[in-house]
Design an enzyme around this catalytic site. Structure first.
Site, mmCIF file in Angstrom:
data_model
loop_
_atom_site.group_PDB
_atom_site.id
_atom_site.type_symbol
_atom_site.label_atom_id
_atom_site.label_comp_id
_atom_site.label_asym_id
_atom_site.label_seq_id
_atom_site.Cartn_x
_atom_site.Cartn_y
_atom_site.Cartn_z
ATOM 1 N N VAL A 172 48.592 30.051 24.326
ATOM 2 C CA VAL A 172 47.404 29.182 24.340
ATOM 3 C C VAL A 172 46.632 29.306 23.023
ATOM 4 O O VAL A 172 46.240 28.304 22.419
ATOM 5 C CB VAL A 172 46.489 29.536 25.539
ATOM 6 N N GLU A 227 42.210 25.405 29.788
ATOM 7 C CA GLU A 227 43.369 24.723 29.193
ATOM 8 C C GLU A 227 44.270 24.187 30.307
ATOM 9 O O GLU A 227 44.365 24.775 31.374
ATOM 10 C CB GLU A 227 44.137 25.675 28.269
ATOM 11 N N LEU A 279 47.568 23.152 29.373
ATOM 12 C CA LEU A 279 48.778 22.960 28.572
ATOM 13 C C LEU A 279 50.029 23.264 29.376
ATOM 14 O O LEU A 279 50.123 24.315 30.001
ATOM 15 C CB LEU A 279 48.737 23.875 27.342
ATOM 16 N N CYS A 285 51.551 30.070 35.435
ATOM 17 C CA CYS A 285 50.262 29.574 35.949
ATOM 18 C C CYS A 285 50.219 29.322 37.448
ATOM 19 O O CYS A 285 49.333 29.821 38.140
ATOM 20 C CB CYS A 285 49.887 28.284 35.235
HETATM 21 C C1 UDX Z 1 51.464 24.333 34.621
HETATM 22 C C2 UDX Z 1 50.514 23.124 34.625
HETATM 23 O O1 UDX Z 1 51.269 21.910 34.699
HETATM 24 C C3 UDX Z 1 49.637 23.142 33.384
HETATM 25 O O2 UDX Z 1 48.702 22.073 33.442
HETATM 26 C C4 UDX Z 1 48.895 24.481 33.345
HETATM 27 O O3 UDX Z 1 48.049 24.589 32.242
HETATM 28 C C5 UDX Z 1 49.897 25.628 33.357
HETATM 29 O O4 UDX Z 1 50.731 25.518 34.503
HETATM 30 P P1 UDX Z 1 53.754 24.997 33.423
HETATM 31 O O5 UDX Z 1 53.595 26.347 34.046
HETATM 32 O O6 UDX Z 1 54.165 24.913 31.996
HETATM 33 O O7 UDX Z 1 52.387 24.180 33.535
HETATM 34 O O8 UDX Z 1 54.843 24.244 34.317
HETATM 35 P P2 UDX Z 1 54.956 22.852 35.075
HETATM 36 O O9 UDX Z 1 55.680 21.866 34.239
HETATM 37 O O10 UDX Z 1 53.661 22.437 35.648
HETATM 38 O O11 UDX Z 1 55.945 23.289 36.284
HETATM 39 C C6 UDX Z 1 55.546 24.278 37.235
HETATM 40 C C7 UDX Z 1 56.663 24.577 38.215
HETATM 41 O O12 UDX Z 1 56.895 23.483 39.100
HETATM 42 C C8 UDX Z 1 58.020 24.858 37.570
HETATM 43 O O13 UDX Z 1 58.648 25.927 38.242
HETATM 44 C C9 UDX Z 1 58.781 23.551 37.750
HETATM 45 O O14 UDX Z 1 60.167 23.698 37.735
HETATM 46 C C10 UDX Z 1 58.267 23.111 39.101
HETATM 47 N N1 UDX Z 1 58.371 21.658 39.335
HETATM 48 C C11 UDX Z 1 57.611 20.782 38.607
HETATM 49 C C12 UDX Z 1 59.223 21.190 40.336
HETATM 50 O O15 UDX Z 1 59.919 21.971 41.015
HETATM 51 N N2 UDX Z 1 59.272 19.833 40.571
HETATM 52 C C13 UDX Z 1 58.527 18.942 39.870
HETATM 53 O O16 UDX Z 1 58.613 17.741 40.169
HETATM 54 C C14 UDX Z 1 57.678 19.428 38.847
#
Ligand code: UDX
Length: 397
Positions: free
Chosen positions: A12, A130, A132, A237
């Site tokens: 971050v 954030e 992100l 997160c």
């Molecule tokens: C997340 C939030 O989206 C972001 O806004 C915050 O700041 C940090 O946490 P991130 O941890 O990078 O971001 O991952 P993200 O893309 O949100 O996916 C989270 C989890 O959900 C992953 O394990 C992903 O594989 C899963 N996922 C996501 C699914 O299983 N199906 C989906 O349709 C979308």
């Protein structure tokens, strides 16, 4: 142009420093890790984050281990790791608060428990959570869907928002801003757990999860994103923030049943997928918590692997070292050698284009479990595989 300090050169902090420099500000970024600061001075970045290395190269950012006192705004981007009972460890945040100069605007970007900013004596303190996504951090920072700024001092909050340029702004108080962050990640978790249970139901009643979610996503009230079933949600997160919000709710005697159910459902999903995997020699396709990152934090793939009895190997395009007793190999073909079953756990696009006949030839029994719905079902079957696909009855797809 403002003089801005960023404390913490993690994922971050670095993104914040690079993007604020790109927006024309004069940025100094501090971290206690001397070796990391040395590497950053040589323009070496450990993170896999599209666009970040380029921005760091383009802009002059001062990297230092010395606390940046002479700044107009100080962004706090230090880690707040979850302790034994899920409570956030705020030591690093309090260290910064103890050192910030009186006339500096303190900007809290680290995710902190609801109510933290209110307890900080420094004025003004602006909560600026954030949002992100890993793999899209630069894009999310420079073209945010919204910037949340919360403070008792609205003028200070407005000044922080203005640093981002012309972006949609939510102007509010500190506590509301802190809660927005948890609300977003928790809502996404609820949505995903809902879909993962729907996928289980689809397998039982003979419906197809892709069709069901297509019918859902066209309803604008539901929205198109976060409807793909998977092995469970993970990352740095969602698991941490859902647990933290449950703790806050419990402390306030608020029964947050939907969120509790989402977390329980996620544990169930991991166990359910592990039970789908039969065989003594198991090959995992994907270990990271999602595609496009080398992050293994709270990855459902690792949680599932821990539940498997048998010999477990894995192939992941972003991982080259063995982990948790799992042997990591260099190619999907090597992985298939003598395996009883292959399991897709991360949605890497290259998994849609594997040489299925070649993989089937190398296995003892060609069985494929697809938890992400990414493999081309017809081709996989043609190659002789028995396909078990999450959300599709009898692996039909
Ligand atoms: C997340 C939030 O989206 C972001 O806004 C915050 O700041 C940090 O946490 P991130 O941890 O990078 O971001 O991952 P993200 O893309 O949100 O996916 C989270 C989890 O959900 C992953 O394990 C992903 O594989 C899963 N996922 C996501 C699914 O299983 N199906 C989906 O349709 C979308």
């Amino acid at each position: 142009m403002h003089r801005i300090g960023v404390v913490g050169a993690g994922y971050v902090g670095l993104t914040t420093a690079a993007c604020l420099a790109h927006l024309g500000h004069d940025v100094v970024c501090a971290d206690v890790d001397e070796a990391k600061v040395e590497r950053l001075r040589r323009n070496e970045v450990d993170l896999v984050e599209p666009g970040l290395a380029e921005l760091l190269e383009q802009h002059e950012i001062e990297f230092t281990t010395v606390f940046p006192h002479e700044v107009d705004f100080l962004f706090v981007c230090v880690p707040t790791p979850a302790g034994e009972h899920g409570e956030a460890d705020l030591t690093a945040v309090h260290d910064v608060v103890a050192q910030v100069r009186e006339d500096t605007v303190l900007v809290l970007k680290s995710t902190v428990p609801v109510g933290t900013a209110q307890g900080i004596a420094h004025r003004p303190t602006v909560s600026n959570p954030e949002f992100l996504r890993e793999g899209h951090a630069v894009e999310d920072f420079l073209r945010p869907q919204r910037v949340v700024v919360g403070s008792a001092d609205r003028e200070a909050a407005r000044r922080v928002a203005a640093l981002y340029g012309d972006v949609p702004v939510v102007l509010t108080d500190n506590t509301t801003a802190e809660l927005i962050k948890y609300a977003c990640n928790s809502f996404l978790a609820v949505k995903l757990s809902f879909v993962n249970t729907l996928a289980e139901l689809c397998e039982q009643v003979g419906a197809d999860i892709d069709g069901v979610t297509e019918g859902m996503r066209l309803d604008e009230r539901i929205g198109a994103a976060f409807l793909r079933p998977g092995p469970g949600w993970g990352g740095s997160c969602l698991p941490k923030d859902t647990r933290a919000l449950l703790t806050t709710a419990r402390d306030q005697d608020v029964e947050f049943a939907t969120l509790r159910a989402a977390v329980d459902t996620n544990d169930h999903q991991v166990r359910r997928i592990a039970q789908m995997i039969e065989g003594d020699r198991i090959g995992l396709l994907g270990l990271t918590f999602k595609a496009g990152t080398n992050d293994l934090r709270d990855s459902p793939a690792l949680a599932i692997a821990r539940l498997l009895v048998g010999e477990v190997s894995a192939y992941d395009p972003a991982i080259s070292h063995d982990i948790d007793g799992i042997t990591v190999v260099g190619t999907p073909e090597e992985l298939a050698d003598g395996r009883d079953v292959l399991v897709v756990l991360t949605e890497w696009p290259e998994f849609a284009e594997l040489d299925w006949p070649a993989l089937a030839d190398r296995m003892t029994t060609p069985v494929l479990v697809d938890t992400r719905g990414v493999v081309p079902a017809a081709k996989v079957r043609e190659a002789g595989f028995r396909l078990v696909s999450v959300g599709h009855p009898d692996g039909r797809h």
